[in-house]
Design an enzyme around this catalytic site. Structure first.
Site, PDB file in Angstrom:
ATOM      1  N   GLY A 181     -23.001 -55.083   6.794  1.00 54.31           N
ATOM      2  CA  GLY A 181     -22.867 -53.934   7.685  1.00 54.31           C
ATOM      3  C   GLY A 181     -21.466 -53.747   8.222  1.00 54.31           C
ATOM      4  N   GLY A 183     -18.963 -54.084  10.664  1.00 53.66           N
ATOM      5  CA  GLY A 183     -18.733 -54.908  11.837  1.00 53.66           C
ATOM      6  C   GLY A 183     -17.646 -54.389  12.748  1.00 53.66           C
ATOM      7  CG  ASP A 217     -12.379 -59.284  17.918  1.00 48.68           C
ATOM      8  OD1 ASP A 217     -12.328 -58.485  16.953  1.00 48.68           O
ATOM      9  OD2 ASP A 217     -11.465 -60.075  18.185  1.00 48.68           O
ATOM     10  N   GLY A 218     -14.997 -57.035  16.444  1.00 47.30           N
ATOM     11  CA  GLY A 218     -15.055 -55.619  16.123  1.00 47.30           C
ATOM     12  C   GLY A 218     -13.740 -54.888  16.267  1.00 47.30           C
ATOM     13  NE  ARG A 275     -12.409 -46.823   7.039  1.00 45.34           N
ATOM     14  CZ  ARG A 275     -12.967 -47.825   6.356  1.00 45.34           C
ATOM     15  NH1 ARG A 275     -12.238 -48.534   5.515  1.00 45.34           N
ATOM     16  NH2 ARG A 275     -14.253 -48.110   6.500  1.00 45.34           N
ATOM     17  NE  ARG A 282     -19.831 -49.338   2.534  1.00 43.20           N
ATOM     18  CZ  ARG A 282     -18.698 -49.594   3.187  1.00 43.20           C
ATOM     19  NH1 ARG A 282     -18.118 -50.762   3.067  1.00 43.20           N
ATOM     20  NH2 ARG A 282     -18.139 -48.687   3.953  1.00 43.20           N
ATOM     21  CG  ASP A 419     -19.651 -55.886   1.052  1.00 44.01           C
ATOM     22  OD1 ASP A 419     -19.700 -56.818   0.233  1.00 44.01           O
ATOM     23  OD2 ASP A 419     -18.810 -55.829   1.966  1.00 44.01           O
ATOM     24  CG  ASN A 420     -15.527 -54.427   0.318  1.00 45.78           C
ATOM     25  OD1 ASN A 420     -15.981 -53.980   1.369  1.00 45.78           O
ATOM     26  ND2 ASN A 420     -14.956 -55.614   0.238  1.00 45.78           N
ATOM     27  CG  ASP A 429     -14.148 -51.344   3.245  1.00 44.35           C
ATOM     28  OD1 ASP A 429     -13.892 -50.461   4.072  1.00 44.35           O
ATOM     29  OD2 ASP A 429     -15.270 -51.834   3.109  1.00 44.35           O
TER      30      ASP A 429
END
Length: 684
Positions: A181, A183, A217-218, A275, A282, A419-420, A429
């Site tokens: 997911g 993050g 920490d995002g 972005r 994806r 996932d990319n 990404d």
């Protein structure tokens, strides 16, 4: 700011808003007498650091100036993705006993989770892409406003915005890792360009923690954010499909980072990048249903719900991002009622967007009719499975074309996990990427890639494997259901004679597929336009690569496609054929070999006008073309071997060789002029 106010002979205090809006700070900083008399060099540098926009951004417009795009007040984002895909809303959290929207957890039965934005402390605008602002039909002067800074930093939401984090799973370094997911990235909504109808998804990367942040920490820091901003815009300039970057915002918020992973932690400034892409879906978006992996023990967060969710997710993806496939399968067999519903949905959205752009999201939600996406469930099972298979093959074609473009410019992605991998075939990404200086086929750009899985020369094979895993994730809707059994569930398999028949038909189809792809447009200008995205006939732009055989049925009967083995074999054929075609074409152009092929094509066209070709001549022409391509491949392979042995500079080698062929340059200039004329005619 207080020091500056005491220096200006004004009766009213000078506010930061007026400094930026009217450019008075710029006049102050350019006044030599005031600088010499009252402002030291240190204070001057401080003011330039705190207010970078005053000297670098566009000047305030005059009263007679006309805006060249929309203002922020004219924008209302749409949340179509959240309305059509399962979303965990904020109201659902209290029912589940979750204290807040950023609590780390396994999200079951949802593609998105609504979140709240986490604003930065004292944000400052670092960079803005004017090209992307034009892409979104935004007035570039809006970047001078504080409201623009507030939106880009996550302090303020645009009307219609529903911040959410995307849930997906994936294979990392070849092993399934379960739920991953977004993050650090948060979906804001979709902006519709009213001039051409294109939809662009906005996303803030580094905007704070989400349910998928795990132990992070995002946040993102300035150095990595600037790398993504610069590289995404550079990739677009190279004609390679990519996500875009609208703006970068820096702040006084700081987070600990270990640059060298040696225990020396430093505090770095937080930054946020906005972005832009048609979609951020994806391969991993469809891997949330994967059963428990026998090697890692992980399973997808929504395992067991594929029967209720997967087909509808694919329906939405095909209709929105592969409209030609949707028209091919659904449009030709659907009733007038289905077509009418689709038209009413589009008309309702445009009408509400144009007349209610200043309304709040609550008002829009109460007035705009929410019409469910058209489904393909009314189709016959075999027709629907064929549409799903064509969807996988089209995504595979786009991925192969993308990787071929990477290889042609010496780009190393670094983290080619599933996932990319973008669903629509664009670069996604930007992490530990690199452009090679000295050519090294074994170049590794990711310091954590100890085995070299994602090095330069393995990128084509890795991406093909990712496409196979994508097909495997959709196998439950691609394959016919096994017959009911009173004992354990069984899977279908081919007999020995069926396997031989399948292999024979697959080889025949592979030859026909390569012949069809070779017959596509040869000019590099046309190829770049196709990769960037060209207008479909009577439909939306197809990004980033139009299919060559999407309207042709696969000459392999459904009775021979019974397991994931057959599906993966078909995926491999499509991927290899498309990669070989695009890579060979791009590399021939870099070496000046494209000009010779174009001249031969012109001669063939003249021959066709005079007398045409018979069936034998057609076969002979195809054989000659294959022989020419094989010769060119041998030249390219030999050159790359020499470059690897000598460590030649990748970019400059091809620049030098390209300039040895004046004819190639002249033809490129002619083609560019034609493209410019066509663009002007389309605009007119």
């Amino acid at each position: 700011l207080g020091i500056v106010q005491t220096m200006l002979p004004q009766s009213k205090p000078l506010e930061r808003r007026s400094l930026l809006q009217f450019g008075k700070l710029d006049k102050l900083l350019t006044s030599r007498s005031l600088m010499k008399a009252r402002i030291t060099k240190r204070l001057y540098n401080f003011l330039q650091y705190r207010f970078p926009n005053s000297a670098n951004m566009i000047k305030a417009p005059s009263a007679s100036a006309k805006p060249v795009g929309r203002r922020l007040e004219d924008i209302c984002l749409d949340d179509k993705v959240l309305r059509h895909l399962p979303t965990e809303s904020l109201s659902d959290l209290s029912k589940k006993g979750v204290p807040d929207s950023v609590t780390r957890r396994q999200v079951h039965g949802a593609c998105f989770s609504e979140v709240t934005l986490s604003p930065l402390r004292n944000p400052r605008l670092v960079a803005v892409s004017r090209d992307v602002m034009q892409l979104l039909d935004l007035d570039p002067l809006q970047a001078n406003r504080l409201e623009f800074l507030d939106v880009m930093s996550g302090a303020v939401k645009l009307p219609g915005s529903r911040p959410a984090a995307h849930c997906y799973a994936g294979y990392q370094f070849g092993h399934f890792s379960g739920q991953l997911g977004d993050g650090a990235a948060k979906y804001l909504g979709e902006l519709v360009n009213e001039k051409n109808g294109q939809r662009w998804e906005l996303q803030l990367k580094g905007a704070g923690p989400t349910p998928y942040s795990r132990n992070a920490d995002g946040r993102k820091v300035l150095r990595s954010t600037l790398r993504e901003f610069l590289c995404s815009e550079a990739m677009h300039g190279l004609g390679i499909p990519t996500t875009r970057a609208l703006a970068v915002v820096c702040s006084d918020s700081r987070v600990p980072r270990d640059l060298q992973y040696n225990g020396n932690v430093i505090m770095e400034r937080c930054a946020v990048a906005c972005r832009v892409a048609p979609t951020f879906l994806r391969f991993g978006s469809f891997e949330i249903f994967k059963p428990q992996d026998p090697f890692t023990g992980f399973e997808g967060p929504s395992h067991g719900l594929e029967g209720a969710m997967l087909a509808d997710m694919v329906d939405f993806a095909v209709k929105e991002y592969f409209p030609s496939l949707w028209r091919c399968h659904v449009g030709r067999t659907a009733s007038e009622k289905v077509g009418g519903e689709e038209k009413r949905e589009n008309a309702a959205f445009v009408s509400n967007h144009e007349t209610s752009s200043n309304k709040t999201s609550a008002t829009i939600a109460s007035t705009a009719p929410i019409i469910a996406s058209s489904s393909s469930s009314h189709l016959a099972p075999e027709v629907r499975r064929r549409m799903f298979l064509d969807f996988v093959l089209e995504s595979t074609r786009r991925t192969a074309s993308l990787v071929a473009a990477w290889q042609s410019v010496g780009f190393v992605h670094g983290v080619l996990n599933t996932d990319n991998m973008s669903l629509i075939g664009c670069t996604l990404d930007y992490g530990p990427f690199a452009f090679m200086d000295h050519f090294d086929p074994d170049h590794i750009s990711n310091g954590s890639d100890d085995r070299g899985r994602y090095r330069y020369k393995t990128q084509p094979q890795i991406c093909r494997w990712n496409c196979e895993m994508f097909a495997e994730a959709l196998s439950s809707i691609l394959l016919p259901a096994p017959p009911p059994s009173s004992s354990e569930e069984t899977t279908l398999s081919l007999s020995l004679s069926e396997e031989r028949e399948f292999e024979s038909l697959l080889a025949q189809w592979d030859r026909e597929l390569r012949r069809t792809m070779r017959s596509m447009g040869k000019g590099i200008g046309r190829e770049r336009e196709r990769m960037r995205g060209g207008d479909e006939k009577g439909g939306k732009p197809l990004l980033p690569f139009s299919s060559a055989v999407e309207d042709e049925a696969i000459p392999i009967p459904d009775r021979l496609i019974k397991s994931a083995v057959q599906v993966k074999a078909i995926v491999q054929c499509v991927y290899d054929a498309e990669y070989d075609r695009v890579y060979g074409q791009l590399m021939r152009r870099k070496l000046g070999l494209e000009a010779e092929m174009l001249e031969k094509e012109e001669e063939e066209k003249e021959k066709e006008k005079n007398g045409g070709y018979g069936s034998c001549d057609e076969v002979k022409r195809d054989e000659i073309q294959r022989d020419e391509i094989k010769k060119d491949e041998a030249i390219i392979e030999g050159l790359m071997h020499v470059m690897a042995e000598t460590g030649s500079d990748f970019t400059n080698t091809f620049r030098r060789l390209h300039r040895l062929f004046p004819r190639a340059l002249a033809m490129e200039e002619e083609e560019n002029e034609k493209n410019e004329k066509n663009e002007k005619n389309e605009k007119n």
